[in-house]
Every structure is written in C-alpha cells, then in structure tokens.
Design an enzyme around this catalytic site. Sequence first.
Site, PDB file in Angstrom:
ATOM      1  N   CYS A  51       0.812  -1.230   0.000  1.00 34.63           N
ATOM      2  CA  CYS A  51       0.000   0.000   0.000  1.00 34.63           C
ATOM      3  C   CYS A  51       0.838   1.268   0.000  1.00 34.63           C
ATOM      4  CB  CYS A  51      -0.924   0.024   1.212  1.00 34.63           C
ATOM      5  SG  CYS A  51      -2.075  -1.341   1.244  1.00 34.63           S
TER       6      CYS A  51
ATOM      7  N   HIS B 165      -3.305   7.230   3.139  1.00 39.47           N
ATOM      8  CA  HIS B 165      -3.713   5.942   2.564  1.00 39.47           C
ATOM      9  C   HIS B 165      -5.093   5.584   3.128  1.00 39.47           C
ATOM     10  CE1 HIS B 165      -3.953   1.907   1.297  1.00 39.47           C
ATOM     11  NE2 HIS B 165      -3.619   1.354   2.448  1.00 39.47           N
TER      12      HIS B 165
ATOM     13  N   ASN C  91     -10.170   0.090   0.364  1.00 45.59           N
ATOM     14  CA  ASN C  91      -8.706   0.151   0.321  1.00 45.59           C
ATOM     15  C   ASN C  91      -8.250  -0.339  -1.059  1.00 45.59           C
ATOM     16  OD1 ASN C  91      -5.961  -0.204   0.588  1.00 45.59           O
ATOM     17  ND2 ASN C  91      -6.064  -1.326   2.528  1.00 45.59           N
TER      18      ASN C  91
HETATM   19  N1  ACO Z   1     -18.091  -8.803   9.601  1.00 43.38           N
HETATM   20  C1  ACO Z   1     -18.458  -9.113  10.842  1.00 43.38           C
HETATM   21  N2  ACO Z   1     -17.565  -9.495  11.779  1.00 43.38           N
HETATM   22  C2  ACO Z   1     -16.273  -9.557  11.423  1.00 43.38           C
HETATM   23  C3  ACO Z   1     -15.833  -9.242  10.128  1.00 43.38           C
HETATM   24  C4  ACO Z   1     -16.801  -8.853   9.183  1.00 43.38           C
HETATM   25  N3  ACO Z   1     -16.477  -8.518   7.922  1.00 43.38           N
HETATM   26  N4  ACO Z   1     -14.493  -9.377  10.072  1.00 43.38           N
HETATM   27  C5  ACO Z   1     -14.098  -9.769  11.302  1.00 43.38           C
HETATM   28  N5  ACO Z   1     -15.166  -9.883  12.113  1.00 43.38           N
HETATM   29  C6  ACO Z   1     -15.202 -10.259  13.524  1.00 43.38           C
HETATM   30  C7  ACO Z   1     -13.999 -11.053  13.944  1.00 43.38           C
HETATM   31  O1  ACO Z   1     -14.171 -12.412  13.647  1.00 43.38           O
HETATM   32  C8  ACO Z   1     -13.958 -10.787  15.434  1.00 43.38           C
HETATM   33  O2  ACO Z   1     -14.876 -11.606  16.065  1.00 43.38           O
HETATM   34  P1  ACO Z   1     -14.540 -12.276  17.483  1.00 43.38           P
HETATM   35  O3  ACO Z   1     -14.353 -11.114  18.411  1.00 43.38           O
HETATM   36  O4  ACO Z   1     -15.743 -13.106  17.753  1.00 43.38           O
HETATM   37  O5  ACO Z   1     -13.283 -13.052  17.268  1.00 43.38           O
HETATM   38  C9  ACO Z   1     -14.470  -9.350  15.538  1.00 43.38           C
HETATM   39  O6  ACO Z   1     -15.184  -9.074  14.318  1.00 43.38           O
HETATM   40  C10 ACO Z   1     -13.382  -8.316  15.722  1.00 43.38           C
HETATM   41  O7  ACO Z   1     -12.356  -8.545  14.771  1.00 43.38           O
HETATM   42  P2  ACO Z   1     -11.072  -7.683  14.729  1.00 43.38           P
HETATM   43  O8  ACO Z   1     -10.156  -8.201  13.668  1.00 43.38           O
HETATM   44  O9  ACO Z   1     -10.520  -7.492  16.097  1.00 43.38           O
HETATM   45  O10 ACO Z   1     -11.689  -6.274  14.243  1.00 43.38           O
HETATM   46  P3  ACO Z   1     -10.982  -4.879  14.176  1.00 43.38           P
HETATM   47  O11 ACO Z   1     -11.743  -3.921  14.970  1.00 43.38           O
HETATM   48  O12 ACO Z   1      -9.496  -4.968  14.398  1.00 43.38           O
HETATM   49  O13 ACO Z   1     -11.204  -4.493  12.640  1.00 43.38           O
HETATM   50  C11 ACO Z   1      -9.967  -4.423  10.555  1.00 43.38           C
HETATM   51  C12 ACO Z   1     -10.656  -5.304  11.622  1.00 43.38           C
HETATM   52  C13 ACO Z   1     -11.030  -3.563   9.932  1.00 43.38           C
HETATM   53  C14 ACO Z   1      -9.329  -5.345   9.527  1.00 43.38           C
HETATM   54  C15 ACO Z   1      -8.882  -3.547  11.222  1.00 43.38           C
HETATM   55  O14 ACO Z   1      -8.083  -4.322  12.065  1.00 43.38           O
HETATM   56  C16 ACO Z   1      -7.998  -2.826  10.236  1.00 43.38           C
HETATM   57  O15 ACO Z   1      -8.419  -1.931   9.510  1.00 43.38           O
HETATM   58  N6  ACO Z   1      -6.689  -3.146  10.201  1.00 43.38           N
HETATM   59  C17 ACO Z   1      -5.690  -2.447   9.399  1.00 43.38           C
HETATM   60  C18 ACO Z   1      -5.754  -2.781   7.952  1.00 43.38           C
HETATM   61  C19 ACO Z   1      -4.689  -2.000   7.205  1.00 43.38           C
HETATM   62  O16 ACO Z   1      -4.252  -0.934   7.591  1.00 43.38           O
HETATM   63  N7  ACO Z   1      -4.203  -2.519   6.121  1.00 43.38           N
HETATM   64  C20 ACO Z   1      -3.174  -1.795   5.394  1.00 43.38           C
HETATM   65  C21 ACO Z   1      -2.192  -2.702   4.912  1.00 43.38           C
HETATM   66  S1  ACO Z   1      -2.910  -3.725   3.705  1.00 43.38           S
HETATM   67  C22 ACO Z   1      -1.850  -3.753   2.423  1.00 43.38           C
HETATM   68  O17 ACO Z   1      -0.705  -3.398   2.470  1.00 43.38           O
HETATM   69  C23 ACO Z   1      -2.422  -4.212   1.136  1.00 43.38           C
END
Ligand code: ACO
Length: 332
Positions: A116, A256, A286
């Site tokens: 990214c 980003h 993204n």
């Molecule tokens: N719908 C419903 N529930 C979901 C979903 C979904 N799509 N995805 C995950 N969950 C659930 C999980 O299973 C988890 O359930 P549990 O508590 O029962 O285990 C719960 O939601 C919380 O999951 P987390 O992963 O802790 O959620 P978080 O608040 O961290 O959000 C996210 C996830 C959106 C991916 C976030 O962590 C994020 O944005 N991370 C950074 C991504 C990023 O910056 N990427 C850039 C690099 S990518 C690249 O270089 C191409």
Amino acid sequence: MAHQLKARIIGLGSYLPKRILTNQDLERMVETSDEWIVSRTGMRERRIAAEDEFPSDMGAQAALSALRSADLRPEDIDMIVVASMSPDYISPSTANLIQAKIKAENAAAMDIQAACTGFLYALSTARAFIEAGIYRNILIIATEKMSAFIDYKDRATCVLFGDGAGAAIVGSRGEGLRIDTLCLGSDGQLADLVKIPAGGSRNPATEATVQQGMHYFQMSGNEVFKHAVRRMSMASRECLAKAGLEETDVSWLVPHQANKRIIDAIAKNFNIPENKVYQTVHKYGNTSASSIAIALNELMQEQEFQEGEHLLLTAFGGGLTWGAAILTKVGV
Ligand code: ACO
C-alpha cells in the site's frame, strides 16, 4: 553553479472500474453486516474490475488521463514506474505492458512492490531520477486488482479491498506540486503480518497451494492497525521536521485509505480538522498502492490551491512499509 532541479507532480489521473460492490452485496456473500463494516472501517462500497480488466488496463487509462492533464504525449515520457501488489504477471512487469498500451516508445519501464506504500516509493524513485538530471518526465502509476487475490469467503479481508488505478507525471518544470520532503521506512521483521503466501518461487502453484487457499491475501488486521497509526504518524512527523514546517502549516492531509478509524487517529495526532482530511475510503475501500494517487487526483480536481499551500501524504502497507511526503503547490 548548476541550477538545482526540484521534482514536482505536473499531471494527475485516475481510473475506477464501473462495477460497484456494496456492503449489502457483501451481506449476501459472507456473515457480515453493513453496520459492522461501516463502524469498523468507514467503507460503504468499493469498485471491482471486470473479469477481463487487469492492472495494466486500468493503469493505462489512469496514465493517459495524467498525460492529458500535464499536456504531454506518451513519447515525452522517459521512464514508467508502476507500483502494484497485484500485477498482471510476475514477469513481464506491468510497466512494460502499460508502455506498450499507451505507446510510450521512449520510456524505460519497471515495477516496484511496496504494497500500500507503493505510490510513495514510486514517487521517491521518480524524484531521484529527476533531481539527478537523468530524466525529464517520469510517469508513475499505482494500479491494483486486489479482487483477484481476495477470498470472497473470508469476511475478515473481503470487505476491505477495492480495485482502481492512479497516475502522476513527475518533472522538474511547470505548475504543480513540488516534492519538498519524502520519508520512507520498512520493517521486514513484520513481513508475516500482510502476505500472499503462494504464487512466488517459495510456494509455486500446485494443487495443494490452491486447495489451501495460499494464493489469497492474508492479513493480521488487528496487529497491522496498531503499526499503521504509529508508523504513519512517525513518518509524517519526520517529513514535517525536515521541511521545517508545523502541523498547522498543512492545508490538506491525504492519507492511505485503509480504514476510516486509522485516518481519524492520524488526523487527531496532527490536529488536522476532518474537513481538511481527504477521504475516499467510503466509496472505494482500500485500493492498496492506488489509494493515495486516486485521492490526490480527486482532491486537485475539487479544490483550488494557492501557491505555497502544503499537502501531507502518508501511507502504510505490507512489508511492512510506510512513508510520508510534503508537497507544495508551485506556479510555472
Ligand atoms: N463482519 C463481521 N464481523 C467480522 C468481520 C466482518 N467482515 N471481520 C471480522 N469480524 C469479527 C472477527 O471475527 C472478530 O470476532 P470475534 O471477536 O468473535 O473473534 C471481531 O469481528 C473483531 O475482529 P477484529 O479483527 O478485532 O476487528 P478490528 O476492529 O481490528 O477491525 C480491521 C478489523 C477492519 C481489519 C482492522 O483491524 C484494520 O483496519 N486493520 C488495518 C488494515 C490496514 O491498515 N491494512 C493496510 C495494509 S494492507 C496492504 O498493504 C495491502
């Protein structure tokens, strides 16, 4: 004394595929909800390339529109640098394919891979060639078909990504956005946090790799989140200090577009009000390397900038990689 060349962006373009994938569509594909996606990411919809539409096609469209905005012809381009983590092929490079599509017959061509952060790595490469006096006009393109590497059964990743391309022409003369400072970083110790495990020489395609879904994108989202905010804030601070600027000198933040919560956290760290943070995350998700390039193009089309105004760009991605840049609006 030789005149010191200062690289600047003199043209911008972008391309988004037509098909829209909404949160409601995703609700029908995996166990998720519009409420979860909006509250955790700020995303409402994203664009998905057609089956026969590839990064080189989208990149060529963005490139042609950047050429028009710089009032240059394809044959004026000396080098093409493409940033992509979802290239058409491992080899040849997507830059080669785009060179042929747009008929930039005088250009050298190569790809770089910084996930990214790719657009900022490409911008830095172009700046170096321009300021060394080696080339006059460089076309940089970020183009991604992330949908080709996403497992649409994995709710943790399939809601996050979209396809699209952005392009910029970097030269040393004319009206545009001067690249004042650009800071890059990486931490390969954390390479495992974002990856596509198969398809390279370590795990070439076999029946087993396909069955195990090893050609799909994998990410430890939670871990990545923490590093993203820390690293983008660090790089932005470093860039501001190098430019001798305060955070109050920044007209617009162009981050980003990984997640609205990450964007909000960075804006808060730099006291930048929400109406000065350019966001496309709600409509494109993204788009990996392309996201800053697309956002910058849209911002420049929507807003009038005065000479001397500063923009802060910052990105973060797999690798891990990160970076920031200060751009300043300059006249002819
Ligand atoms: N719908 C419903 N529930 C979901 C979903 C979904 N799509 N995805 C995950 N969950 C659930 C999980 O299973 C988890 O359930 P549990 O508590 O029962 O285990 C719960 O939601 C919380 O999951 P987390 O992963 O802790 O959620 P978080 O608040 O961290 O959000 C996210 C996830 C959106 C991916 C976030 O962590 C994020 O944005 N991370 C950074 C991504 C990023 O910056 N990427 C850039 C690099 S990518 C690249 O270089 C191409």
